[in-house]
Design a protein around this motif. Structure first.
Motif, PDB file in Angstrom:
ATOM      1  N   VAL A 109       0.842  -1.199   0.000  1.00  0.00           N
ATOM      2  CA  VAL A 109       0.000   0.000   0.000  1.00  0.00           C
ATOM      3  C   VAL A 109       0.878   1.250   0.000  1.00  0.00           C
ATOM      4  CG1 VAL A 109      -1.798   1.286   1.218  1.00  0.00           C
ATOM      5  CG2 VAL A 109      -1.809  -1.221   1.279  1.00  0.00           C
ATOM      6  N   PHE A 110       0.704   2.072  -1.037  1.00  0.00           N
ATOM      7  CA  PHE A 110       1.373   3.368  -1.146  1.00  0.00           C
ATOM      8  C   PHE A 110       0.385   4.418  -0.670  1.00  0.00           C
ATOM      9  CE2 PHE A 110       2.154   7.273  -3.602  1.00  0.00           C
ATOM     10  CZ  PHE A 110       3.468   7.517  -3.229  1.00  0.00           C
ATOM     11  N   ARG A 111       0.778   5.225   0.318  1.00  0.00           N
ATOM     12  CA  ARG A 111      -0.128   6.212   0.902  1.00  0.00           C
ATOM     13  C   ARG A 111       0.560   7.559   1.007  1.00  0.00           C
ATOM     14  NH1 ARG A 111      -3.442   4.980   6.299  1.00  0.00           N
ATOM     15  NH2 ARG A 111      -5.071   6.486   5.959  1.00  0.00           N
ATOM     16  N   VAL A 112      -0.178   8.627   0.713  1.00  0.00           N
ATOM     17  CA  VAL A 112       0.300   9.991   0.936  1.00  0.00           C
ATOM     18  C   VAL A 112      -0.717  10.708   1.807  1.00  0.00           C
ATOM     19  CG1 VAL A 112       1.646  10.147  -1.197  1.00  0.00           C
ATOM     20  CG2 VAL A 112      -0.725  10.895  -1.202  1.00  0.00           C
ATOM     21  N   HIS A 113      -0.219  11.539   2.717  1.00  0.00           N
ATOM     22  CA  HIS A 113      -1.104  12.412   3.488  1.00  0.00           C
ATOM     23  C   HIS A 113      -0.519  13.813   3.446  1.00  0.00           C
ATOM     24  CE1 HIS A 113       1.620  11.347   6.948  1.00  0.00           C
ATOM     25  NE2 HIS A 113       1.516  12.648   7.126  1.00  0.00           N
ATOM     26  N   TYR A 114      -1.414  14.788   3.668  1.00  0.00           N
ATOM     27  CA  TYR A 114      -1.024  16.183   3.565  1.00  0.00           C
ATOM     28  C   TYR A 114      -1.008  16.828   4.941  1.00  0.00           C
ATOM     29  CZ  TYR A 114      -0.879  21.061   2.241  1.00  0.00           C
ATOM     30  OH  TYR A 114      -0.512  22.360   2.102  1.00  0.00           O
ATOM     31  N   GLY A 115       0.067  17.514   5.228  1.00  0.00           N
ATOM     32  CA  GLY A 115       0.160  18.338   6.422  1.00  0.00           C
ATOM     33  C   GLY A 115       0.472  17.579   7.691  1.00  0.00           C
ATOM     34  N   ASN A 116       0.449  18.327   8.781  1.00  0.00           N
ATOM     35  CA  ASN A 116       0.785  17.777  10.083  1.00  0.00           C
ATOM     36  C   ASN A 116      -0.268  18.162  11.124  1.00  0.00           C
ATOM     37  OD1 ASN A 116       2.475  16.152  11.529  1.00  0.00           O
ATOM     38  ND2 ASN A 116       3.800  17.818  12.203  1.00  0.00           N
ATOM     39  N   ALA A 117      -1.455  18.555  10.659  1.00  0.00           N
ATOM     40  CA  ALA A 117      -2.523  19.007  11.550  1.00  0.00           C
ATOM     41  C   ALA A 117      -3.205  17.816  12.221  1.00  0.00           C
ATOM     42  CB  ALA A 117      -3.549  19.808  10.749  1.00  0.00           C
ATOM     43  N   GLY A 118      -4.098  18.102  13.142  1.00  0.00           N
ATOM     44  CA  GLY A 118      -4.851  17.065  13.841  1.00  0.00           C
ATOM     45  C   GLY A 118      -5.783  16.292  12.924  1.00  0.00           C
ATOM     46  N   ILE A 119      -6.301  16.966  11.886  1.00  0.00           N
ATOM     47  CA  ILE A 119      -7.111  16.303  10.859  1.00  0.00           C
ATOM     48  C   ILE A 119      -6.426  16.557   9.528  1.00  0.00           C
ATOM     49  CG2 ILE A 119      -9.338  16.234   9.683  1.00  0.00           C
ATOM     50  CD1 ILE A 119     -10.632  17.193  12.283  1.00  0.00           C
TER      51      ILE A 119
ATOM     52  N   GLY B  26      -8.046   4.410  -2.389  1.00  0.00           N
ATOM     53  CA  GLY B  26      -8.847   4.936  -1.290  1.00  0.00           C
ATOM     54  C   GLY B  26      -8.482   6.358  -0.937  1.00  0.00           C
ATOM     55  N   ALA B  27      -9.352   6.976  -0.145  1.00  0.00           N
ATOM     56  CA  ALA B  27      -9.136   8.337   0.340  1.00  0.00           C
ATOM     57  C   ALA B  27      -9.921   8.494   1.634  1.00  0.00           C
ATOM     58  CB  ALA B  27      -9.607   9.355  -0.685  1.00  0.00           C
ATOM     59  N   GLY B  28      -9.430   9.401   2.478  1.00  0.00           N
ATOM     60  CA  GLY B  28     -10.139   9.649   3.720  1.00  0.00           C
ATOM     61  C   GLY B  28      -9.455  10.714   4.549  1.00  0.00           C
ATOM     62  N   LEU B  29      -9.772  10.682   5.844  1.00  0.00           N
ATOM     63  CA  LEU B  29      -9.200  11.639   6.783  1.00  0.00           C
ATOM     64  C   LEU B  29      -8.546  10.912   7.939  1.00  0.00           C
ATOM     65  CD1 LEU B  29     -12.100  14.248   7.028  1.00  0.00           C
ATOM     66  CD2 LEU B  29      -9.915  14.521   5.821  1.00  0.00           C
ATOM     67  N   GLU B  30      -7.367  11.421   8.343  1.00  0.00           N
ATOM     68  CA  GLU B  30      -6.693  10.938   9.553  1.00  0.00           C
ATOM     69  C   GLU B  30      -7.016  11.899  10.687  1.00  0.00           C
ATOM     70  OE1 GLU B  30      -2.501  10.590   8.909  1.00  0.00           O
ATOM     71  OE2 GLU B  30      -2.733   9.058   7.364  1.00  0.00           O
ATOM     72  N   PHE B  31      -7.192  11.346  11.896  1.00  0.00           N
ATOM     73  CA  PHE B  31      -7.507  12.139  13.070  1.00  0.00           C
ATOM     74  C   PHE B  31      -6.424  11.932  14.123  1.00  0.00           C
ATOM     75  CE2 PHE B  31     -11.387  10.776  10.980  1.00  0.00           C
ATOM     76  CZ  PHE B  31     -11.994  11.987  10.724  1.00  0.00           C
ATOM     77  N   ALA B  32      -5.774  13.014  14.536  1.00  0.00           N
ATOM     78  CA  ALA B  32      -4.756  13.002  15.586  1.00  0.00           C
ATOM     79  C   ALA B  32      -3.631  12.010  15.300  1.00  0.00           C
ATOM     80  CB  ALA B  32      -5.398  12.697  16.946  1.00  0.00           C
ATOM     81  N   LYS B  33      -3.325  11.777  14.022  1.00  0.00           N
ATOM     82  CA  LYS B  33      -2.249  10.872  13.601  1.00  0.00           C
ATOM     83  C   LYS B  33      -2.434   9.459  14.135  1.00  0.00           C
ATOM     84  CE  LYS B  33       1.135  14.591  13.552  1.00  0.00           C
ATOM     85  NZ  LYS B  33       2.421  15.040  14.051  1.00  0.00           N
ATOM     86  N   ARG B  34      -3.630   9.123  14.566  1.00  0.00           N
ATOM     87  CA  ARG B  34      -3.857   7.837  15.216  1.00  0.00           C
ATOM     88  C   ARG B  34      -5.003   7.054  14.588  1.00  0.00           C
ATOM     89  NH1 ARG B  34      -5.398   7.866  21.475  1.00  0.00           N
ATOM     90  NH2 ARG B  34      -3.747   6.447  22.013  1.00  0.00           N
TER      91      ARG B  34
END
Length: 181
Positions: free
Chosen positions: A96-106, A140-148
């Motif tokens: 699985v190759f994944r990218v996320h944007y930023g370092n915020a809580g969401i 896929g796509a979605g949102l991460e919350f609090a890096k957890r």
């Protein structure tokens, strides 16, 4: 049936909550993923996945990319009226190759994966897969919350790439919930 799928997801959620005290906010920790979805043609899937820590990662400014191996196990069910087996078990391995944007809580994420799997049967309801071995592709796509925690959408396709015909394959639209620990 739906109650069986919900029971499997509830059991996975309890397992995830039990592991929560061990969790910390690291981008590089392993993950547990719960999935539930359907094909819109009387086919459902519920499953669990375990993603290992990244084997590769890189920062691209505000974007971070990772490559993780994943093991998955799921149950597929057919609820239609065609003759044939109504259930099968699937297991597989995915990169699985994944990218996320930023370092915020969401923060948003996007991912794509390629893998291989084994089906316990070569037929499910009206679908004829012809082989137990299947290739898989996922986006896929979605949102991460609090890096957890994260929640999102995943599209998965399984087929044998015409190794043997007929090759009906199956496409699944799923919701996912994950916990990084």
């Amino acid at each position: 049936s739906l109650s069986r799928h919900l029971a499997a997801l509830a059991a996975g959620a309890v397992l995830g909550l039990a592991l929560t005290p061990l969790a910390h906010a690291e981008d590089d920790g392993p993950e547990i993923i719960l999935r539930y979805g359907e094909s819109g043609q009387n086919y459902e899937r519920s499953g669990i996945g375990f993603r290992f820590s990244p084997v590769w990662s890189d920062d691209w400014g505000n974007w971070k990319a990772t490559l993780r191996p994943e093991l998955e196990l799921s149950q597929m069910h057919y609820s239609g009226s065609k003759s044939g087996p109504n259930d099968l078990t699937q297991g597989g391995a995915i990169a699985v190759f994944r990218v996320h944007y930023g370092n915020a809580g969401i923060r948003p994420y996007f991912e794509a994966g390629l893998g291989a799997g084994l089906f316990s049967q070569s037929k499910l309801g009206a679908k004829e897969f012809s082989t137990h071995f299947q290739f898989s592709e996922h986006i896929g796509a979605g949102l991460e919350f609090a890096k957890r925690w994260y929640a999102g959408y995943q599209f998965s396709h399984y087929s044998n790439a015409d190794i043997e015909l007929p090759n009906d394959g199956i496409d699944l639209h799923q919701i996912t919930v994950g916990l990084r620990f």
